[in-house]
Design a protein around this motif. Structure first.
Motif, PDB file in Angstrom:
ATOM      1  N   ARG A  79       0.840  -1.198   0.000  1.00 24.54           N
ATOM      2  CA  ARG A  79       0.000   0.000   0.000  1.00 24.54           C
ATOM      3  C   ARG A  79       0.873   1.244   0.000  1.00 24.54           C
ATOM      4  N   ALA A  80       0.419   2.296  -0.688  1.00 20.19           N
ATOM      5  CA  ALA A  80       1.161   3.552  -0.778  1.00 20.19           C
ATOM      6  C   ALA A  80       0.682   4.519   0.304  1.00 20.19           C
ATOM      7  N   TYR A  81       1.630   5.225   0.905  1.00 20.09           N
ATOM      8  CA  TYR A  81       1.333   6.196   1.954  1.00 20.09           C
ATOM      9  C   TYR A  81       2.128   7.479   1.711  1.00 20.09           C
ATOM     10  N   THR A  82       1.629   8.555   2.290  1.00 22.93           N
ATOM     11  CA  THR A  82       2.345   9.826   2.309  1.00 22.93           C
ATOM     12  C   THR A  82       2.326  10.342   3.732  1.00 22.93           C
ATOM     13  N   GLN A  83       3.478  10.802   4.200  1.00 22.63           N
ATOM     14  CA  GLN A  83       3.565  11.377   5.543  1.00 22.63           C
ATOM     15  C   GLN A  83       4.311  12.701   5.442  1.00 22.63           C
ATOM     16  N   THR A  84       3.690  13.753   5.959  1.00 21.00           N
ATOM     17  CA  THR A  84       4.310  15.066   5.963  1.00 21.00           C
ATOM     18  C   THR A  84       4.673  15.426   7.389  1.00 21.00           C
ATOM     19  N   MET A  85       5.914  15.873   7.556  1.00 21.56           N
ATOM     20  CA  MET A  85       6.411  16.246   8.879  1.00 21.56           C
ATOM     21  C   MET A  85       6.809  17.712   8.860  1.00 21.56           C
ATOM     22  N   ASP A  86       6.675  18.324  10.009  1.00 19.36           N
ATOM     23  CA  ASP A  86       7.088  19.711  10.102  1.00 19.36           C
ATOM     24  C   ASP A  86       8.607  19.764  10.211  1.00 19.36           C
TER      25      ASP A  86
END
Length: 119
Positions: free
Chosen positions: A103-110
């Protein structure tokens, strides 16, 4: 350097910064092995004596970087930036795209980097 706190391996397929203010241009991204750079270079200025010659290093960004479950990768991600005029704010938000168990995921971090022009 990306870490995987889950119980399954991940494959990082892309890393990028999301907010680049006027006055800064993104020249490119790379993924490099810490053992090739004698550690993690932060704010490396091109051409300086202790800055790695990234153009000669293997860039792992052309394929998924595998991070085993519960481990930290030896591969770190870098962005090459150019100041084109006095920056109007910081570079912000780091986005990682990865796969896990098909499965594909995206995670954005500050994250934040403030570059200035010496005056």
């Amino acid at each position: 350097m990306p870490g995987n706190i889950s119980d399954e391996p991940i494959g990082i397929t892309r890393a990028a910064v999301e907010h680049v203010p006027p006055g800064i241009e993104v020249l490119g991204y790379g993924a490099y092995d810490m053992s090739d750079t004698d550690g993690l270079p932060l704010l490396a200025t091109e051409g300086e004596p202790h800055t790695p010659d990234f153009a000669r290093l293997r860039n792992y960004a052309d394929r998924a970087v595998e991070v085993p479950a519960g481990e930290t990768s030896d591969i770190f991600y870098a962005v090459r930036l150019k100041i084109t005029s006095p920056p109007e704010g910081p570079v912000r938000r780091c986005r990682f795209e990865y796969t896990q168990d098909g499965r594909a995921y995206t995670q954005t971090m500050d994250c934040e980097l403030l570059l200035t022009v010496a005056g």
